[in-house]
Design an enzyme around this catalytic site. Structure first.
Site, PDB file in Angstrom:
ATOM      1  N   ASN A   1       1.061  -1.056  -0.299  1.00 15.91           N
ATOM      2  CA  ASN A   1       0.177  -0.180  -0.057  1.00 15.91           C
ATOM      3  C   ASN A   1       1.127   1.345  -0.035  1.00 15.91           C
ATOM      4  OD1 ASN A   1       0.983   0.857   2.828  1.00 15.91           O
ATOM      5  ND2 ASN A   1      -0.306  -1.358   3.246  1.00 15.91           N
TER       6      ASN A   1
ATOM      7  N   ASP B   1      -4.071  -6.795   5.361  1.00 15.51           N
ATOM      8  CA  ASP B   1      -5.182  -6.943   5.681  1.00 15.51           C
ATOM      9  C   ASP B   1      -5.050  -8.813   4.481  1.00 15.51           C
ATOM     10  OD1 ASP B   1      -6.302  -5.255   7.283  1.00 15.51           O
ATOM     11  OD2 ASP B   1      -7.558  -4.387   5.997  1.00 15.51           O
TER      12      ASP B   1
ATOM     13  N   LYS C   1       9.214 -16.933 -11.192  1.00 21.60           N
ATOM     14  CA  LYS C   1       8.132 -16.313 -11.198  1.00 21.60           C
ATOM     15  C   LYS C   1       7.252 -16.441 -12.447  1.00 21.60           C
ATOM     16  CE  LYS C   1       9.250 -12.004 -14.668  1.00 21.60           C
ATOM     17  NZ  LYS C   1       9.401 -11.749 -15.641  1.00 21.60           N
TER      18      LYS C   1
ATOM     19  N   PHE D   1      -4.696   3.300  14.839  1.00 21.74           N
ATOM     20  CA  PHE D   1      -4.704   3.759  14.467  1.00 21.74           C
ATOM     21  C   PHE D   1      -6.187   3.070  13.407  1.00 21.74           C
ATOM     22  CE2 PHE D   1      -1.465   7.726  13.304  1.00 21.74           C
ATOM     23  CZ  PHE D   1      -0.763   7.083  14.552  1.00 21.74           C
TER      24      PHE D   1
ATOM     25  N   LYS E   1     -13.160   0.286  15.644  1.00 20.51           N
ATOM     26  CA  LYS E   1     -12.226  -0.731  15.366  1.00 20.51           C
ATOM     27  C   LYS E   1     -11.676  -0.594  16.866  1.00 20.51           C
ATOM     28  CE  LYS E   1     -11.071   0.263  10.649  1.00 20.51           C
ATOM     29  NZ  LYS E   1     -10.432   1.203   9.804  1.00 20.51           N
TER      30      LYS E   1
ATOM     31  N   LYS F   1     -11.012  -3.845  18.986  1.00 22.11           N
ATOM     32  CA  LYS F   1      -9.737  -3.517  18.763  1.00 22.11           C
ATOM     33  C   LYS F   1      -8.706  -3.675  20.905  1.00 22.11           C
ATOM     34  CE  LYS F   1      -8.537  -3.456  14.116  1.00 22.11           C
ATOM     35  NZ  LYS F   1      -7.956  -3.509  13.256  1.00 22.11           N
TER      36      LYS F   1
HETATM   37  N1  CTP Z   1      -3.891  -3.927  11.639  1.00 27.38           N
HETATM   38  C1  CTP Z   1      -3.384  -4.658  12.058  1.00 27.38           C
HETATM   39  N2  CTP Z   1      -3.425  -5.956  11.724  1.00 27.38           N
HETATM   40  C2  CTP Z   1      -3.809  -6.240  10.498  1.00 27.38           C
HETATM   41  C3  CTP Z   1      -4.626  -5.013  10.408  1.00 27.38           C
HETATM   42  C4  CTP Z   1      -4.485  -3.250  10.772  1.00 27.38           C
HETATM   43  O1  CTP Z   1      -2.660  -4.104  13.333  1.00 27.38           O
HETATM   44  N3  CTP Z   1      -3.801  -7.289   9.808  1.00 27.38           N
HETATM   45  C5  CTP Z   1      -3.814  -2.464  12.556  1.00 27.38           C
HETATM   46  C6  CTP Z   1      -3.533  -1.301  11.788  1.00 27.38           C
HETATM   47  O2  CTP Z   1      -1.843  -1.183  12.623  1.00 27.38           O
HETATM   48  C7  CTP Z   1      -4.065   0.335  13.002  1.00 27.38           C
HETATM   49  C8  CTP Z   1      -5.443  -0.355  13.186  1.00 27.38           C
HETATM   50  O3  CTP Z   1      -5.248  -2.018  12.400  1.00 27.38           O
HETATM   51  O4  CTP Z   1      -3.252   0.330  13.712  1.00 27.38           O
HETATM   52  C9  CTP Z   1      -6.678  -0.121  11.439  1.00 27.38           C
HETATM   53  O5  CTP Z   1      -6.064  -0.899  10.397  1.00 27.38           O
HETATM   54  P1  CTP Z   1      -6.888  -0.282   9.439  1.00 27.38           P
HETATM   55  O6  CTP Z   1      -6.454  -0.726   8.378  1.00 27.38           O
HETATM   56  O7  CTP Z   1      -7.529   1.712   9.260  1.00 27.38           O
HETATM   57  O8  CTP Z   1      -7.944  -0.974   9.527  1.00 27.38           O
HETATM   58  P2  CTP Z   1      -8.096  -2.373   9.262  1.00 27.38           P
HETATM   59  O9  CTP Z   1      -8.961  -2.733  10.472  1.00 27.38           O
HETATM   60  O10 CTP Z   1      -7.488  -3.451   8.566  1.00 27.38           O
HETATM   61  O11 CTP Z   1     -10.081  -2.152   8.435  1.00 27.38           O
HETATM   62  P3  CTP Z   1     -10.390  -2.222   7.129  1.00 27.38           P
HETATM   63  O12 CTP Z   1      -9.466  -2.194   6.221  1.00 27.38           O
HETATM   64  O13 CTP Z   1     -11.319  -3.061   7.099  1.00 27.38           O
HETATM   65  O14 CTP Z   1     -10.817  -0.783   7.104  1.00 27.38           O
END
Ligand code: CTP
Length: 400
Positions: free
Chosen positions: A207, A276, A286, A321, A335, A339
């Site tokens: 990302n 995710d 490859k 975050f 969230k 969490k």
């Molecule tokens: N996070 C994490 N592990 C993951 C996904 C997210 O620890 N596999 C943590 C990120 O570091 C951040 C928080 O969860 O502190 C929220 O991350 P974000 O990407 O905004 O949300 P998601 O929980 O992944 O949900 P979505 O992508 O559906 O918005």
């Protein structure tokens, strides 16, 4: 009020780099007073520093110190930090033994502020046991020494003795200038940057995270006195001074590193943009293109923050975050509760000045029972706001 940095410049070829340092410090809104040795003026003109600092540069031999004694003592008293860049073997020997035979060494001896010495010289001179013993002596008096870098030196040799990069000098200087240490002795863990999920030996899914927010948080926590561990995904940022950095690539690697480091932490801030999903199967070779579409199956990665929330021990504070593009308040609250965070910093990628690659951010803080929207500010300033908020949460409820 502006902080005052006294910059001592001595007679080495790296003296020209002190001009860039001066310019960068002025841009960061510090008041810089330059004192040069007579030999330094052979390498660079005082006028360069006078034009940058808008102050007279003090260059003098001992005989003239008497006329200017008021100024050099008042500068020594006013200094918030004294830096010597570059520090030659000669000046290191003098300050290690309290010699004061010119304006620079006299003012240095009179100053009681933190002192940062940045040696730069030929490798042989640097490695000579006399210089090493002098540096040891300087350290024993509480001076901070920024180790020189290795590389090709002006004399043609290669080895240790190069002046560290200006950014590293400023990083260390800012740590020393921050005298308020509310996190003194605390262990703080920060995750930063993106993760990379491999598809084959040449491709990956990632990302746009630059890691800037997490790296600024790590610096701010260090400046506030904490022992900081930074678990970082792949980024192209300079490594901060005095911080333990663990580099990882995938979400699973980040998870393993966090598991290992997490238990002993007082504060954990999860600023990383964790992927995710990962490919269900990573091709060993490859992936070749074909005439048809390519279908890749992804499986879910572990949620590291959720795991931390479940394992949170009494007294430990957890800050997450959230990066959103819509329904920020609803998504962020969800969230935070799911969490088990004590605090969550949310930002909307679509708001100008917020988000990934910028040096600024526009954040909303969420707590168990309230929220607070902040204006646009630099990621460094926001980092201090986040950490100060966590400090007051710690005072109020012990993080339970
Ligand atoms: N996070 C994490 N592990 C993951 C996904 C997210 O620890 N596999 C943590 C990120 O570091 C951040 C928080 O969860 O502190 C929220 O991350 P974000 O990407 O905004 O949300 P998601 O929980 O992944 O949900 P979505 O992508 O559906 O918005």
């Amino acid at each position: 009020m502006k902080k005052t940095i006294v910059l001592g410049v001595t007679g080495g070829i790296a003296a020209f780099k002190a001009a860039q340092l001066t310019s960068d410090l002025i841009k960061k809104d510090y008041d810089v007073e330059v004192i040069m040795t007579k030999h330094a003026t052979e390498f660079i003109a005082p006028l360069t520093f006078e034009s940058l600092t808008k102050h007279n540069v003090m260059v003098s031999t001992f005989e003239k110190v008497a006329d200017r004694s008021v100024k050099h003592i008042s500068i020594a008293k006013r200094a918030d930090l004294f830096i010597i860049v570059p520090a030659t073997a000669n000046v290191i020997a003098k300050i290690a033994h309290g010699l004061a035979d010119d304006m620079l060494t006299t003012t240095f001896l009179a100053a009681s502020c933190p002192k940062l010495i940045c040696p730069a010289m030929n490798t042989g001179m640097y490695e000579n046991p006399i210089t090493q013993n002098n540096l040891k002596l300087c350290r024993s008096y509480g001076m901070h020494i920024l180790e020189p870098a290795s590389g090709r030196l002006a004399c043609g040799d290669s080895g240790k003795g190069k002046l560290p990069d200006i950014e590293d000098i400023i990083d260390k200087a800012e740590e020393l200038l921050h005298t308020d240490k509310p996190l003194y002795g605390q262990q703080v863990l920060i995750t930063a940057g993106p993760t990379q999920e491999a598809l084959d030996p040449v491709r990956f899914l990632t990302n746009h995270s630059s890691g800037k927010m997490g790296y600024e948080l790590a610096r701010a926590a260090r400046d506030m006195g904490a022992h900081v561990t930074l678990i970082s995904g792949p980024v192209s940022l300079r490594l901060p001074q005095d911080i333990t950095v663990i580099q990882v690539k995938s979400a699973q690697e980040m998870m393993e590193a966090v598991k290992k480091e997490g238990a002993q932490q007082d504060i954990i801030i999860k600023a990383a943009a964790v992927g995710d999903y990962r490919a269900a199967h990573i091709s060993e070779e490859k992936i070749k293109k074909s005439e048809t579409e390519l279908t890749v199956t992804f499986v879910k990665n572990p949620d590291i923050l959720a795991m931390l929330g479940e394992r949170k021990r009494p007294g430990q504070l957890l800050c997450g975050f959230a990066m959103e593009t819509e329904d920020l308040e609803e998504n962020a609250r969800k969230k935070m509760l799911e969490k088990h965070c004590d605090m969550l910093v949310a930002n909307n990628l679509k708001v100008e000045g917020a988000g990934f690659q910028n040096d600024t951010n526009v954040a909303t803080f969420f707590y168990q029972d309230k929220m607070e929207s902040l204006n646009i500010m630099s990621k460094r300033e926001l980092s201090f706001r986040i950490l100060e908020t966590l400090c007051s949460l710690k005072e109020n409820n012990g993080g339970k």
